[in-house]
Design an enzyme around this catalytic site. Structure first.
Site, PDB file in Angstrom:
ATOM      1  CG  ASP A 111      27.135 -17.560 -10.563  1.00  0.00           C
ATOM      2  OD1 ASP A 111      27.787 -17.411 -11.608  1.00  0.00           O
ATOM      3  OD2 ASP A 111      25.898 -17.489 -10.499  1.00  0.00           O
TER       4      ASP A 111
HETATM    5  N1  URA Z   1      23.328 -20.815 -12.838  1.00  0.00           N
HETATM    6  C1  URA Z   1      23.629 -19.760 -12.039  1.00  0.00           C
HETATM    7  O1  URA Z   1      22.872 -18.810 -11.967  1.00  0.00           O
HETATM    8  N2  URA Z   1      24.756 -19.805 -11.338  1.00  0.00           N
HETATM    9  C2  URA Z   1      25.612 -20.843 -11.368  1.00  0.00           C
HETATM   10  O2  URA Z   1      26.632 -20.822 -10.685  1.00  0.00           O
HETATM   11  C3  URA Z   1      25.300 -21.934 -12.202  1.00  0.00           C
HETATM   12  C4  URA Z   1      24.149 -21.887 -12.921  1.00  0.00           C
END
Ligand code: URA
Length: 250
Positions: A111
């Protein structure tokens, strides 16, 4: 484009990508007559070469063509795991010219507000293997959480947390540190899948909230503590050796 077109490039660019120095430094090296292309002295930076087929020798040293390249990045927050985006900076902006030239892309996504280990490569078969649900590649995340995580959360993770649209595979929740006063937790979560916002959603399913998320490992690869946020390095031969478990050409 055919393979030969795709691998045609200017000699000076090729030399820069091979670490011979900046464009102007490379120009000097060429001027001195130190560069042979297929045994012939080439002095013009504009000379077109085929980086796959042509033999380039600098001061007696043969430069080798790299088909695949591998970058280990400590992704900072604020960058998206994509190669292009109209609004946000992408992780490709953090890498070098070679990475863009060789069309490297991130193996999976973090993310925008997640930081930590991200592998980037132009090896599509490796990416496919590492992301295949069948391969069950484990990822370890460290999460800062608002709320106190407890033994019953650990058990829920182990059973497989049910989200609205799917049930997660069993995952490991390790409570590293609890701050009873602030009511926060530091945890490590091990997953073998990688659905959209999965860690945040699993923690939210326990009634708590992830406020900081960092990826520590992906399969046999670990975040290198020597890399500051935004820094990268190429994979070492040791790390490449560990990727042979995926049984693809490296
Ligand atoms: N899980 C999440 O919620 N975000 C990420 O970036 C990776 C795994």
């Amino acid at each position: 484009v055919t393979i030969s077109q795709r691998n045609n490039m200017r000699l000076d660019k090729f030399l820069v990508e091979n670490g011979l120095g900046s464009r102007s430094q490379v120009k000097e090296v060429l001027k001195k007559g130190l560069v042979l292309v297929n045994g012939r002295e080439e002095k013009s930076p504009k000379t077109q070469i085929n980086e796959m087929a042509d033999e380039v020798v600098v001061s007696g040293q043969k430069l080798t063509y790299e088909k695949f390249v591998y970058y280990l990045l400590n992704k900072p927050k604020g960058y998206i795991s994509a190669t292009e985006d109209e609004r946000h900076k992408t992780v490709l902006n953090l890498l070098d010219e070679t990475a863009r030239q060789k069309e490297v892309f991130p193996v999976g996504r973090l993310d925008i507000d997640t930081h930590g280990l991200l592998l980037l490569t132009n090896n599509g078969k490796l990416a496919h293997a590492m992301l295949s649900p069948k391969k069950h590649v484990e990822k370890i995340y460290r999460a800062q959480v608002v709320g106190l995580m407890n033994q019953s959360d650990v058990e829920r993770f182990a059973r497989g947390i049910e989200l609205k649209d799917f049930t997660c595979q069993p995952a490991q929740l390790k409570i590293v540190e609890l701050d009873e006063e602030k009511e926060t937790s530091l945890v490590e979560i091990t997953l073998a899948e990688g659905k959209f916002h999965q860690v945040k959603r699993m923690v939210a399913a326990c009634g708590k909230e992830v406020t900081d998320l960092q990826r520590l490992t992906m399969g046999p690869l670990q975040l290198d503590p020597a890399l500051a946020l935004g820094e990268w390095r190429r994979l070492t031969t040791d790390e490449l050796e560990r990727l042979t478990i995926f049984k693809v050409e490296l």
